[in-house]
Design a protein around this motif. Structure first.
Motif, PDB file in Angstrom:
ATOM      1  N   VAL A 189      33.333  56.752  -5.478  1.00  0.00           N
ATOM      2  CA  VAL A 189      34.693  57.103  -5.914  1.00  0.00           C
ATOM      3  C   VAL A 189      34.982  58.572  -5.618  1.00  0.00           C
ATOM      4  N   GLU A 190      33.980  59.421  -5.817  1.00  0.00           N
ATOM      5  CA  GLU A 190      34.153  60.848  -5.564  1.00  0.00           C
ATOM      6  C   GLU A 190      34.431  61.120  -4.084  1.00  0.00           C
ATOM      7  N   CYS A 454      41.638  73.258   7.003  1.00  0.00           N
ATOM      8  CA  CYS A 454      40.776  73.938   7.983  1.00  0.00           C
ATOM      9  C   CYS A 454      41.098  73.630   9.440  1.00  0.00           C
ATOM     10  N   LYS A 455      42.080  72.765   9.736  1.00  0.00           N
ATOM     11  CA  LYS A 455      42.348  72.451  11.144  1.00  0.00           C
ATOM     12  C   LYS A 455      42.814  73.708  11.876  1.00  0.00           C
ATOM     13  N   GLU A 489      35.073  72.995   2.540  1.00  0.00           N
ATOM     14  CA  GLU A 489      34.627  72.354   1.299  1.00  0.00           C
ATOM     15  C   GLU A 489      35.517  71.182   0.920  1.00  0.00           C
ATOM     16  N   ARG A 490      36.812  71.312   1.186  1.00  0.00           N
ATOM     17  CA  ARG A 490      37.750  70.262   0.788  1.00  0.00           C
ATOM     18  C   ARG A 490      37.448  68.944   1.489  1.00  0.00           C
ATOM     19  N   ARG A 497      40.340  64.398   6.609  1.00  0.00           N
ATOM     20  CA  ARG A 497      40.500  63.923   5.233  1.00  0.00           C
ATOM     21  C   ARG A 497      41.656  62.934   5.195  1.00  0.00           C
ATOM     22  N   GLY A 498      41.350  61.675   4.953  1.00  0.00           N
ATOM     23  CA  GLY A 498      42.360  60.631   4.928  1.00  0.00           C
ATOM     24  C   GLY A 498      42.561  60.008   6.299  1.00  0.00           C
TER      25      GLY A 498
END
Length: 562
Positions: A189-190, A454-455, A489-490, A497-498
């Motif tokens: 889940v994390e 960060c891109k 880190e994100r 991400r996604g």
């Protein structure tokens, strides 16, 4: 065992080897964090015989050393445990005297297995060290002696098997195993994982999680025996833990942290035990808007117009995991009005939508896609959604439902939108019926979205185009700006991400319809659709590359130029 002792033991073993220089290199990759099956790996990569390795281990830990003759002379207690648990844990339980039990182990750091034996024996056990080979030899003899195939005139044949299942069930319900499985679910889940893959190998379990469509290895539970972890998952999904020879499917609902999730579990017997795949379906996720799904403005307008039609067949195509169900649910959200009755048959129900009658297939009792479709047409629906067309019966019922005044939404597994037509013909649908009912086919894939945190922008140079021919293939030129994945880190250092969809919407216009017939050719349909203005998936993906949504490498990972 404390890390200091592991490092001490590592140096001690290295000093015992005759060919120190050669062996140091072979051992270096496996000595970090020695525990569980890693201690066996350390022995396998060394030149020490099994007996010598056990001698050194017993000397280091200051424990009693048992040889093969000691094990053979001991009164076995193997009948209290499952054969698989004993072999996987490499332990041999025996009766030290009338009231006490002893346990021969090859790995004294395997606290989970020792604790499991103590639970079954209802008290502490005297632990001694034996070699891997000696324990394997005595288990082979003892397990054969207590096998369910051995006829005993005094006891039923199924008695020892029942004892094995009971002890395994107790072990799987113990605190270490429960905590290990809960930790895996919380970690998933994390990470926003969609699936957890738990796979048994000769050296132990491997655990991977699918995050944004890509598998990622995660740490394996070290305090729980592999078979107990699988059994715990089967208990959660209400599966039969005694059945290890056949695949099983189950479901559960769990609360992980603040999230409530539905769990789908599928097990499969493999060479070294049972593998399990856990699919996680968050119950609190809402429907997306068409723009957030990834459809371009032109395709959005076309799709809204198609959804306003009173009847017809709209198909979404793509491989497993390409986001077809999410797109279908988004379309249903648009159609969901009090004036419409909407029925769905799905496997499984991933989005619960208020106001829509949703059903889940249950093949075991005869509720298949085809059976549900036959019942649906007697329920006076306006819209029917079929999770997937898998066979000729479902395909023909869906086409006839569209022909008799219903709007039918469904999915199909094909490479492109145009390939859906010959696929339906192959399933036995008549060509003239397709011409009358098929309104559009949407093909889609999912690309990972660059992390906004960060891109990095990059202006293409001649050197970039020469070094990576993919840029020219996709139509990029010198001086154009693209974006690159960096990692922070994100996004856990991945750079993405996604995910977002890339689409092509093939509408059966007057230019395309003549190519839909008994001898339909997907290439001819594709060319006619492109000539009529269809944006292909690769074109849609290139637009998203230029907009900084994704990267060239990600585009070519999920689709191809044609």
């Amino acid at each position: 065992m404390p890390l200091r002792s592991v490092e001490h033991f590592r140096r001690y073993l290295l000093d015992q080897l005759s060919d120190v220089a050669a062996t140091r290199v072979r051992l270096q990759d496996s000595v970090d964090g020695v525990s569980g099956n890693q201690l066996r790996l350390l022995w396998e990569k060394s030149d020490l015989p099994a007996g010598k390795f056990a001698d050194e281990a017993a000397r280091f830990w200051g424990m009693r050393r048992l040889n093969l003759q000691d094990l053979m002379n001991a009164t076995s207690a193997a009948e209290l445990f499952s054969a698989r648990f004993l072999r996987e844990s490499s332990v041999f339980p025996f009766r030290a005297d009338q009231d006490r039990f002893g346990l021969a182990v090859s790995d004294p750091t395997d606290a989970a297995s020792i604790r499991a034996v103590e639970i079954v024996c209802n008290g502490a056990v005297e632990v001694a060290i034996a070699s891997f080979d000696d324990i394997s030899t005595v288990l082979e003899k003892q397990v054969d002696e207590h096998s369910p195939n051995t006829v005993d005139v005094d006891e039923p044949k199924h008695r020892s098997r029942d004892d094995d299942i009971d002890s395994l069930r107790d072990l799987a319900s113990g605190a270490p195993v429960v905590r290990a499985v809960n930790d895996l679910l919380e970690r998933a889940v994390e990470l926003r994982a969609s699936d957890i893959h738990i796979e048994p190998f000769r050296t132990g379990l491997a655990v991977r999680m699918r995050v944004d469509g890509m598998l990622r290895a995660v740490p394996v539970p070290t305090n729980a025996p592999p078979q107990a972890v699988i059994s715990r998952i089967k208990i959660l999904a209400s599966l039969n833990i005694a059945e290890r020879r056949l695949p099983q499917d189950g479901a559960a609902r769990a609360r992980i942290g603040r999230s409530e999730i539905d769990i789908r579990v599928a097990t499969m017997p493999t060479q070294h035990g049972e593998s399990a795949v856990i699919r996680l379906l968050p119950r609190d996720r809402g429907l997306l808007e068409l723009s957030k799904v990834g459809l371009g403005s032109r395709d959005q307008s076309s799709l809204r117009r198609l959804l306003a039609l009173p009847h017809g067949l709209i198909i979404i195509t793509g491989p497993t995991g390409s986001g077809k169900t999410t797109t279908l649910a988004t379309m249903l959200g648009i159609l969901n009005e009090p004036t419409r009755k909407i029925l769905t048959i799905e496997d499984p129900v991933e989005y619960e939508i208020p106001g829509i009658n949703q059903s889940q297939v249950k093949p075991a009792i005869g509720l298949t896609f085809a059976a549900a479709m036959r019942a649906f047409v007697r329920q006076d629906p306006d819209v029917i959604m079929v999770g997937e067309i898998r066979d000729a019966e479902t395909a023909n019922i869906a086409v006839h439902a569209a022909l008799t005044g219903h709007l039918v939404l469904t999915t199909l597994h094909t490479e492109t939108a145009a390939a859906a037509v010959p696929r339906l013909l192959d399933l036995g649908v008549e060509g003239f019926l397709l011409q009358s009912t098929l309104r559009a086919v949407i093909a889609q894939r999912l690309v990972r979205v660059l992390c906004d945190g960060c891109k990095r922008k990059h202006a293409l140079t001649g050197g970039d185009l020469a070094a990576d021919p993919r840029y020219r293939v996709l139509g990029f030129a010198t001086g154009e700006t693209v974006y690159q994945a960096v990692g922070c880190e994100r996004c856990n250092g991945i750079g993405y991400r996604g995910r977002a969809g890339v689409f092509e919407l093939l509408e059966l216009t007057e230019e395309v319809r003549p190519f839909v017939g008994a001898s339909a050719d997907s290439l001819a349909i594709d060319r006619a659709a492109i000539h009529a203005g269809m944006t292909t998936m690769i074109d849609d993906a290139v637009v998203k590359c230029r907009a900084g949504t994704t990267t060239v490498s990600e585009v070519l990972r999920v689709t191809s130029v044609r």
